[in-house]
Design a protein around this motif. Structure first.
Motif: not given
Length: 342
Positions: A222-227
């Motif tokens: 899962v790619f999280s932009f904020n992370t």
């Protein structure tokens, strides 16, 4: 039962001997000990002869130390007790429904955190490929399964126990041997444009584009932009620039990064990914078609997607001369598996 009574009387001998030493004269103390010893011997004789034993309440000193059942929650990684629960204090014996609510709230706070304490749940920080081809390790996803913790606590509420937190860790799913070839084929690409005149906004786009460049997205990751991008603040080099908030254009630190997240969305949406979280701006933006944006705000709104293709890919981004391009690349062996079927 008889055995317990015998043990209790023996303990009482010790209590009297130690606790009353300063209050009784030596002669009275000796007499008291002898009296209790005789009672113990008599009870032992009755037990040996299988006789009924009757112990009057007056024979037992009424000094009860109330002991409550306790549940200790333990971190399985550090083996430390992070919280102790006393079911009786939370209404286990008087209001079971309210007790369950309390336990569910405890599980929720431990997993997701509170205003002052961080929770155990952690989003995955994906690995990246460094400038020299080395792998820059991120961190795994950690989930505290709240429902399982509640079940464990309820099961231990009668007798008490030590309960380990049900923590589940997920590492990025790719083979290191694939890294060399993941850059070989462009499977999807998307380009947006911006004015070179706005220095602050351009800097924010550049920083966020560099942050997502060369990120490895393994199968199921899962790619999280904020992370991946992190906080947009002055300490990280972000500058004031116009941004859309509540249908108004205002100045804010990090304005412009939504062009990066929106360009990313339009690139990865061409391959086999599942959208996990995406939000629209409150106003239309000019750099992508209507409805094709992905607004972000650190700690509030995120853009997240999951790789459901079964194969890994990398994200490439390039910035310069008013142009931002995001590509999805993978190994020649994985191209057909990564493509989205119409």
């Amino acid at each position: 039962m008889i055995k317990n009574v015998l043990i209790l009387l023996i303990i009482m001998c010790t209590v009297v001997l130690t606790g009353c030493f300063g209050n009784l004269e030596k002669e009275n103390l000796s007499n008291k000990v002898i009296e209790l010893e005789q009672k113990v011997l008599e009870l032992q004789r009755q037990v040996t002869n299988n006789e009924n034993v009757v112990v009057a309440e007056s024979d037992i000193e009424e000094t009860e130390v109330e002991q409550h059942v306790a549940i200790k929650l333990v971190d399985p990684k550090t083996f430390t007790v992070i919280k102790t629960i006393v079911p009786k204090e939370l209404g286990y014996e008087t209001d079971f429904s309210a007790y369950v609510n309390e336990i569910e709230q405890i599980a929720k706070d431990l997993a997701r955190g509170s205003e002052t304490v961080a929770g155990y749940d952690k989003k995955m920080m994906l690995d990246k490929i460094g400038d020299n081809g080395e792998i820059i390790k991120g961190s795994p996803m950690v989930i505290l399964k709240e429902s399982e913790l509640v079940e464990r606590i309820l099961a231990a509420s009668d007798s008490g126990a030590t309960v380990e937190l049900p923590l589940y860790t997920t590492e990025s799913n790719y083979n290191a041997a694939d890294i060399e070839s993941l850059d070989d084929v462009v499977v999807a690409s998307y380009t947006t444009y911006f004015s070179p005149a706005d220095a602050g906004r351009n800097k924010n786009i550049e920083l966020s584009a560099n942050a997502i460049n060369n990120v490895i997205v393994g199968s199921g990751d899962v790619f999280s932009f904020n992370t991946i991008v992190g906080p947009r603040n002055e300490a990280n080099g972000y500058q004031p620039a116009p941004e859309i908030i509540n249908a108004k254009l205002v100045m804010g630190i990090g304005g412009g990064i939504c062009q990066t997240s929106s360009t990313l969305f339009n690139a990865v949406d061409q391959v086999l990914i599942a959208s996990v979280e995406r939000h629209h701006h409150s106003l239309d933006v000019g750099y992508v078609p209507k409805g094709r944006d992905a607004t972000v705000s650190y700690g509030i709104l995120d853009y997240r997607f999951q790789n459901i293709s079964g194969v890994p890919f990398i994200i490439k981004s390039s910035y310069g001369n008013g142009i931002l391009t995001v590509e999805v690349r993978t190994s020649p062996d994985y191209v057909e598996m990564l493509k989205k079927t119409v």
